[in-house]
Write an enzyme that holds these catalytic residues in place. Sequence first.
Site, PDB file in Angstrom:
ATOM      1  N   ASP A  42       0.856  -1.186   0.000  1.00  0.00           N
ATOM      2  CA  ASP A  42       0.000   0.000   0.000  1.00  0.00           C
ATOM      3  C   ASP A  42       0.892   1.235   0.000  1.00  0.00           C
ATOM      4  OD1 ASP A  42      -3.200   0.378   0.627  1.00  0.00           O
ATOM      5  OD2 ASP A  42      -2.026   2.120   1.273  1.00  0.00           O
ATOM      6  N   ASP A  68       4.343   2.981  -4.184  1.00  0.00           N
ATOM      7  CA  ASP A  68       3.612   3.903  -5.048  1.00  0.00           C
ATOM      8  C   ASP A  68       3.560   3.251  -6.420  1.00  0.00           C
ATOM      9  OD1 ASP A  68       2.723   5.853  -6.777  1.00  0.00           O
ATOM     10  OD2 ASP A  68       4.153   7.388  -6.139  1.00  0.00           O
ATOM     11  N   ASN A  95      -4.976  -4.658  -7.008  1.00  0.00           N
ATOM     12  CA  ASN A  95      -6.160  -3.976  -6.482  1.00  0.00           C
ATOM     13  C   ASN A  95      -6.002  -2.461  -6.466  1.00  0.00           C
ATOM     14  OD1 ASN A  95      -8.695  -3.725  -4.730  1.00  0.00           O
ATOM     15  ND2 ASN A  95      -7.126  -2.880  -3.386  1.00  0.00           N
ATOM     16  N   GLY A  99      -8.479   7.312  -9.686  1.00  0.00           N
ATOM     17  CA  GLY A  99      -8.814   8.260 -10.741  1.00  0.00           C
ATOM     18  C   GLY A  99     -10.061   9.039 -10.396  1.00  0.00           C
ATOM     19  N   SER A 146     -13.525  -2.313 -13.044  1.00  0.00           N
ATOM     20  CA  SER A 146     -14.693  -1.526 -12.653  1.00  0.00           C
ATOM     21  C   SER A 146     -15.817  -1.739 -13.646  1.00  0.00           C
ATOM     22  CB  SER A 146     -14.328  -0.040 -12.600  1.00  0.00           C
ATOM     23  OG  SER A 146     -15.473   0.763 -12.410  1.00  0.00           O
ATOM     24  N   ASN A 151     -19.812   0.857 -18.821  1.00  0.00           N
ATOM     25  CA  ASN A 151     -20.925   1.799 -18.704  1.00  0.00           C
ATOM     26  C   ASN A 151     -20.504   3.190 -19.157  1.00  0.00           C
ATOM     27  OD1 ASN A 151     -22.507  -0.254 -17.587  1.00  0.00           O
ATOM     28  ND2 ASN A 151     -21.748   0.162 -15.532  1.00  0.00           N
ATOM     29  N   TYR A 159     -11.353   7.853 -16.251  1.00  0.00           N
ATOM     30  CA  TYR A 159     -11.451   6.678 -15.379  1.00  0.00           C
ATOM     31  C   TYR A 159     -12.026   5.480 -16.127  1.00  0.00           C
ATOM     32  CZ  TYR A 159     -12.762   3.697 -11.452  1.00  0.00           C
ATOM     33  OH  TYR A 159     -12.902   2.633 -10.597  1.00  0.00           O
ATOM     34  N   LEU A 193     -19.385  -1.197   0.172  1.00  0.00           N
ATOM     35  CA  LEU A 193     -19.404  -0.321   1.344  1.00  0.00           C
ATOM     36  C   LEU A 193     -18.050  -0.312   2.057  1.00  0.00           C
ATOM     37  CD1 LEU A 193     -22.993  -1.031   2.699  1.00  0.00           C
ATOM     38  CD2 LEU A 193     -22.116   1.159   1.856  1.00  0.00           C
ATOM     39  N   THR A 194     -17.075   0.240   1.375  1.00  0.00           N
ATOM     40  CA  THR A 194     -15.783   0.515   1.995  1.00  0.00           C
ATOM     41  C   THR A 194     -15.897   1.812   2.788  1.00  0.00           C
ATOM     42  OG1 THR A 194     -15.065   1.767   0.067  1.00  0.00           O
ATOM     43  CG2 THR A 194     -14.569  -0.593   0.089  1.00  0.00           C
TER      44      THR A 194
END
Length: 255
Positions: A42, A68, A95, A99, A146, A151, A159, A193-194
């Site tokens: 991370d 990074d 993961n 953006g 995503s 969509n 993004y 729901l993070t």
Amino acid sequence: MFNSDNLRLDGKCAIITGAGAGIGKEIAITFATAGASVVVSDINADAANHVVDEIQQLGGQAFACRCDITSEQELSALADFAISKLGKVDILVNNAGGGGPKPFDMPMADFRRAYELNVFSFFHLSQLVAPEMEKNGGGVILTITSMAAENKNINMTSYASSKAAASHLVRNMAFDLGEKNIRVNGIAPGAILTDALKSVITPEIEQKMLQHTPIRRLGQPQDIANAALFLCSPAASWVSGQILTVSGGGVQELN
């Protein structure tokens, strides 16, 4: 015949990026609980260390590495760190990303950054670990993409297009790496729901989302971790080049 051991990761070694919180954290804990040794990567070193502490308290093996993902040097250092600590890499879960919405007249630097976060880092880290996987007879690469990749919405040009590129990388890398026994797949989450989503969602937005969700709840990080476990386990040994949508059957939009 079904064998529950096929959903175990005993003896496997995994790198999970963006694992300091949210979906990545849940994937790291789930994989460790399933028997894998994990490198928790991370950009927030403290967050990564906290996740490692949680895993160790559960009896698992984990190591923290700050990275990074927009830096090729740090990606290379991450791969080297994982090999030095784990001895091998069987699984990469890409993961980390980002953006978010940007107006059409955004600076080109913002457009490039979306691709650095969601495409270039995924591809380069895959390049770094694939030879190690091949040495050990194969492996699994999984990216969190995503639903935006398929969509259309306002202010999502950078993004959504970067996530679409990542999804197409999955399909093509599956061909490039298949002969090396390396499987490549992706997960396209719905609204999860993070803590990040909880900080911006309102009751009104949640109700609107639920109206478009056949399974009438929003997702939990564990929902994505469960899908990731399947795709990275021996149970999915003949699954490659796929994007699995995990969204309760619907399309949720944050507007």
